[in-house]
Design an enzyme around this catalytic site. Structure first.
Site, PDB file in Angstrom:
ATOM      1  N   SER A  49     -24.582  77.308  17.161  1.00 40.97           N
ATOM      2  CA  SER A  49     -26.008  77.368  17.740  1.00 40.97           C
ATOM      3  C   SER A  49     -26.245  76.191  18.642  1.00 40.97           C
ATOM      4  O   SER A  49     -27.153  76.015  19.403  1.00 40.97           O
ATOM      5  CB  SER A  49     -26.945  77.365  16.685  1.00 40.97           C
ATOM      6  OG  SER A  49     -26.675  76.211  15.826  1.00 40.97           O
ATOM      7  N   ASP A 338     -36.298  71.806  15.052  1.00 39.73           N
ATOM      8  CA  ASP A 338     -36.415  72.467  13.663  1.00 39.73           C
ATOM      9  C   ASP A 338     -35.799  71.813  12.648  1.00 39.73           C
ATOM     10  O   ASP A 338     -35.528  70.654  12.742  1.00 39.73           O
ATOM     11  CB  ASP A 338     -36.116  74.107  13.730  1.00 39.73           C
ATOM     12  CG  ASP A 338     -34.655  74.106  14.302  1.00 39.73           C
ATOM     13  OD1 ASP A 338     -33.901  73.141  13.974  1.00 39.73           O
ATOM     14  OD2 ASP A 338     -34.371  75.261  14.726  1.00 39.73           O
ATOM     15  N   HIS A 341     -31.680  71.721  14.119  1.00 37.13           N
ATOM     16  CA  HIS A 341     -31.447  71.429  15.605  1.00 37.13           C
ATOM     17  C   HIS A 341     -32.093  70.319  16.193  1.00 37.13           C
ATOM     18  O   HIS A 341     -33.272  70.514  15.908  1.00 37.13           O
ATOM     19  CB  HIS A 341     -31.557  72.661  16.385  1.00 37.13           C
ATOM     20  CG  HIS A 341     -30.877  73.859  15.695  1.00 37.13           C
ATOM     21  ND1 HIS A 341     -31.243  74.688  15.154  1.00 37.13           N
ATOM     22  CD2 HIS A 341     -29.321  74.133  15.801  1.00 37.13           C
ATOM     23  CE1 HIS A 341     -30.493  75.621  14.518  1.00 37.13           C
ATOM     24  NE2 HIS A 341     -29.189  75.361  15.106  1.00 37.13           N
TER      25      HIS A 341
END
Length: 363
Positions: A49, A338, A341
């Site tokens: 990610s 978040d 991340h």
């Protein structure tokens, strides 16, 4: 999962125009001063990610972020599938090299020939070096990413021919970013590898990372930036899950990350000695990110133990949404967007700290 975008190809008689299209690609001006003999035609990413720019939008998985408030600081406030408020490292590096502002996902339905020639991302949020890791959350494994890379190579060859294709593959910068989900999810949270202790599991990870780099070499790749695991125990969600009532950094997670890193770096050194022409650079992301987390004020941050989305303690992916989650007033004051991340601002700080340390090694 694949899209059916058609690709325009240059005829042999117009190859000069094709070459011109490669050289004059955007109005982006390089922010970092490259050595005079260093040419980087494209930036291409594999992994998870951290460098996923929208691949998971096209996958049936809960590991998604193609909805607000993700992307609130991206151009036009669009949620592109980047696990961030804005751009991610692969975008920032492409801009630094004067290639383009944003690196699209390979599955992007709007992808065109120009995009292919300047780089795409194959990365899938939730993936990892352990083959079990992507299966647990139904995302694209590293092996599958290689399969799509094979398609990519063929498409580039159809656009500019064999010789130029070989040049692009050999001279582009390839980012390999994985390992966090293996440690945080597969090994510790889900306990999906009960037969392994942390030493043997991090060996499995480093062996897999080395094998992946060797496979890329087989396709003609030579310049690789392979990221270390970060201080995963200090991201907000892992503080919540393993940091006790005070939400301290989860030391066991950090120790696992450091153990993996201690094995990854020498693996890359060995590849450099055994594979002629390969330049796999180990990118130590652990130490600078840990310093930012431990000393946020030194870098202009105010909050390092919570994300900006929702409570900041647990929200990530589908839990970070505009219906149930508010956004902090000043995103740039937070190290994390978040609970897992970093913010775009944090990525910019990290890129500025690291880029000049490794770029000369590719000459």
């Amino acid at each position: 999962m694949k899209n059916n975008t058609s690709w325009s190809c240059c005829s042999w008689s117009s190859w000069k125009l094709c070459l011109l299209s490669v050289l004059i690609l955007t109005d982006t001006i390089a922010a970092v001063k490259l050595p005079p003999n260093l040419i980087i035609p494209a930036v291409i990413a594999f992994g998870d990610s951290i460098v996923d720019t929208g691949m998971n939008n096209y996958v049936k998985t809960v590991v998604k972020c193609d909805f607000q408030p993700y992307g609130i600081n991206f151009q036009g406030g669009v949620a592109t599938g980047r696990f961030c408020d804005g751009r991610v490292p692969v975008d920032l590096l492409a801009e630094e090299f004067g290639i383009k502002l944003n690196v699209p996902a390979y599955f992007d339905s709007k992808l065109n020939s120009k995009d292919l020639l300047t780089g795409v991302s194959f990365a899938s949020g939730g993936s990892g070096y352990d083959p079990i890791t992507p299966k647990l959350v139904t995302v694209i494994s590293l092996e599958e990413q290689l399969t799509y890379f094979e398609e990519y190579i063929e498409k580039v060859k159809n656009i500019v021919g064999e010789e130029r294709k070989d040049f692009i593959i050999a001279n582009s910068l390839f980012l390999v970013v994985a390992g966090s989900d293996d440690i945080a999810n597969t090994y510790y949270t889900l306990r999906a590898r009960p037969q392994y202790d942390v030493d043997s599991y991090t060996t499995l990870m480093s062996d897999s990372a080395s094998a992946f780099v060797a496979k890329l070499y087989g396709y003609g790749v030579r310049r690789l930036a392979v990221f270390s695991a970060p201080p995963i125990g200090c991201v907000p969600s892992q503080r919540t899950l393993g940091g006790g009532i005070l939400r301290d950094c989860a030391d066991t997670y950090n120790e696992a990350a450091k153990l993996f890193n201690s094995k990854l770096s020498p693996k890359l050194d060995m590849l450099r000695k055994t594979l002629p022409g390969i330049k796999p650079i180990y990118i130590n992301i652990y130490d600078p990110l840990l310093d930012i987390i431990q000393n946020p004020a030194n870098y202009g941050f105010k909050v390092a133990n919570k994300g900006c989305c929702g409570t900041g303690a647990i929200e990530v992916a589908v839990l970070c949404n505009k219906i149930t989650s508010s956004v902090c007033p000043d995103v740039s004051s937070h190290v994390f967007w978040d609970s897992y991340h970093p913010t775009e601002h944090t990525y910019k700080v990290l890129v500025s700290l690291l880029i000049n340390k490794f770029i000369d090694q590719f000459v």
